[in-house]
Write a protein that holds these residues in place. Structure first.
Motif, PDB file in Angstrom:
ATOM      1  N   ALA A   1      48.942  41.634  39.084  1.00 59.03           N
ATOM      2  CA  ALA A   1      49.876  40.557  39.432  1.00 59.03           C
ATOM      3  C   ALA A   1      50.866  40.251  38.314  1.00 59.03           C
ATOM      4  O   ALA A   1      51.780  39.441  38.506  1.00 59.03           O
ATOM      5  CB  ALA A   1      49.095  39.300  39.798  1.00 59.03           C
ATOM      6  N   GLY A   2      50.675  40.859  37.155  1.00 62.12           N
ATOM      7  CA  GLY A   2      51.560  40.557  36.036  1.00 62.12           C
ATOM      8  C   GLY A   2      51.273  39.220  35.396  1.00 62.12           C
ATOM      9  O   GLY A   2      52.168  38.605  34.783  1.00 62.12           O
ATOM     10  N   VAL A   3      50.023  38.757  35.516  1.00 58.08           N
ATOM     11  CA  VAL A   3      49.634  37.512  34.855  1.00 58.08           C
ATOM     12  C   VAL A   3      49.563  37.763  33.354  1.00 58.08           C
ATOM     13  O   VAL A   3      48.846  38.648  32.892  1.00 58.08           O
ATOM     14  CB  VAL A   3      48.277  37.013  35.386  1.00 58.08           C
ATOM     15  N   VAL A   4      50.309  36.986  32.592  1.00 61.58           N
ATOM     16  CA  VAL A   4      50.435  37.211  31.161  1.00 61.58           C
ATOM     17  C   VAL A   4      49.214  36.713  30.402  1.00 61.58           C
ATOM     18  O   VAL A   4      48.743  37.345  29.451  1.00 61.58           O
ATOM     19  CB  VAL A   4      51.706  36.521  30.625  1.00 61.58           C
ATOM     20  N   THR A   5      48.676  35.582  30.812  1.00 59.64           N
ATOM     21  CA  THR A   5      47.593  34.934  30.087  1.00 59.64           C
ATOM     22  C   THR A   5      46.292  35.700  30.259  1.00 59.64           C
ATOM     23  O   THR A   5      45.939  36.108  31.368  1.00 59.64           O
ATOM     24  CB  THR A   5      47.398  33.498  30.598  1.00 59.64           C
ATOM     25  N   SER A   6      45.543  35.882  29.163  1.00 61.13           N
ATOM     26  CA  SER A   6      44.244  36.549  29.241  1.00 61.13           C
ATOM     27  C   SER A   6      43.249  35.659  29.977  1.00 61.13           C
ATOM     28  O   SER A   6      43.437  34.439  30.101  1.00 61.13           O
ATOM     29  CB  SER A   6      43.713  36.838  27.834  1.00 61.13           C
ATOM     30  N   LEU A   7      42.155  36.275  30.442  1.00 62.65           N
ATOM     31  CA  LEU A   7      41.120  35.495  31.116  1.00 62.65           C
ATOM     32  C   LEU A   7      40.475  34.497  30.172  1.00 62.65           C
ATOM     33  O   LEU A   7      40.028  33.425  30.601  1.00 62.65           O
ATOM     34  CB  LEU A   7      40.059  36.423  31.715  1.00 62.65           C
ATOM     35  N   LEU A   8      40.403  34.812  28.888  1.00 58.29           N
ATOM     36  CA  LEU A   8      39.858  33.869  27.910  1.00 58.29           C
ATOM     37  C   LEU A   8      40.724  32.626  27.822  1.00 58.29           C
ATOM     38  O   LEU A   8      40.225  31.487  27.869  1.00 58.29           O
ATOM     39  CB  LEU A   8      39.758  34.540  26.537  1.00 58.29           C
ATOM     40  N   THR A   9      42.019  32.824  27.714  1.00 57.30           N
ATOM     41  CA  THR A   9      42.932  31.697  27.555  1.00 57.30           C
ATOM     42  C   THR A   9      43.139  30.945  28.867  1.00 57.30           C
ATOM     43  O   THR A   9      43.273  29.717  28.885  1.00 57.30           O
ATOM     44  CB  THR A   9      44.291  32.195  27.012  1.00 57.30           C
TER      45      THR A   9
END
Length: 267
Positions: A151-159
């Protein structure tokens, strides 16, 4: 878009859908009722779980169930509106639902978890599987990671822990009328949360947000759901297989991800 969370199937619909598969699968969305910052509703996790379940239902012949709308949200108790049940209660509810389904001939259950704090769901699936029952927890962290990248989600799963880019994107796609103004300026990052279970969310965020909701978009939300529906194929194949659910029965592409839990780091 219709925000109804309750499927409108009749018994005849369920019977007809189940007749075309070797083993019928029920899909149970489990969410929560907890704070999601100033821009997302308390029911966000339930709305996300239902959106994932509906996407699955549109792609596979599964029996969609109404959601469990209150989960284990104790870490959010400092914010008004949050309601929790105990892990013991949630465990019992899911176990009772699975048992009821088996009595009616539905042998397999997939729990679609929308709230990272519902840790006990992993135990339900783990113990049920050890008894030889067909159950899975979806999405796994690997499924979310695949969806994030696609999806082009920039934020990591951690953040992207809570009320961030992923959840805001999914609601902008499915329920844009429920997203309040202000998410564009609500970003807050707190990657080191090692004492979360001891101190709760309020030790790490004043607003309730941990993530970057400003980066959310409806387009990302649509692609996230499409990716998760694709990932579900491995679970569907595993649970409908004629052979017992064993490591040997797991498709090669799914061996590292199918049924591995919901440790996506989100709350």
């Amino acid at each position: 878009m219709d925000v109804s969370l309750v499927p409108a199937d009749t018994s005849a619909d369920v019977r007809e859908r189940g007749s075309g598969v070797p083993r019928q699968i029920a899909v149970l969305p489990v969410g929560s009722y907890e704070q999601h910052g100033p821009h997302l509703p308390l029911a966000t996790d339930t709305l996300v779980a239902c959106a994932v379940a509906r996407e699955i239902g549109a792609a596979y012949p599964v029996h969609l169930l109404p959601p469990v709308t209150i989960g284990c949200s104790h870490e959010h108790a400092d914010w008004p509106g949050t309601v929790s049940i105990s892990a013991v209660t949630l465990y019992a509810v899911v176990r009772d639902i699975a048992e009821s389904l088996r009595r009616s001939g539905v042998e397999a259950l997939v729990v679609v978890n929308g709230h990272g704090g519902n840790y006990v769901l992993g135990n339900v699936v783990q113990e049920s599987s050890a008894r030889g029952e067909r159950m899975a927890l979806f999405p796994a962290a690997e499924d979310w990671e695949t969806a994030r990248r696609r999806a082009g989600v920039v934020t990591s799963l951690l953040t992207d822990m809570h009320a961030g880019e992923i959840e805001t994107s999914i609601l902008l796609h499915t329920h844009p009328e429920l997203v309040r103004p202000g998410h564009e300026a609500a970003d807050f990052v707190a990657d080191d949360r090692r004492h979360l279970l001891s101190l709760g969310m309020s030790a790490y965020t004043d607003s309730g947000v941990i993530g970057r909701p400003s980066l959310g978009s409806a387009e990302k939300g649509k692609e996230l759901l499409a990716s998760l529906a694709d990932s579900f194929g491995a679970y569907f194949g595993l649970l409908t297989a004629d052979t017992p659910v064993t490591r040997a029965a797991v498709p090669d592409a799914a061996r590292d991800g199918a049924g591995s839990g919901s440790a996506d780091g989100r709350a």
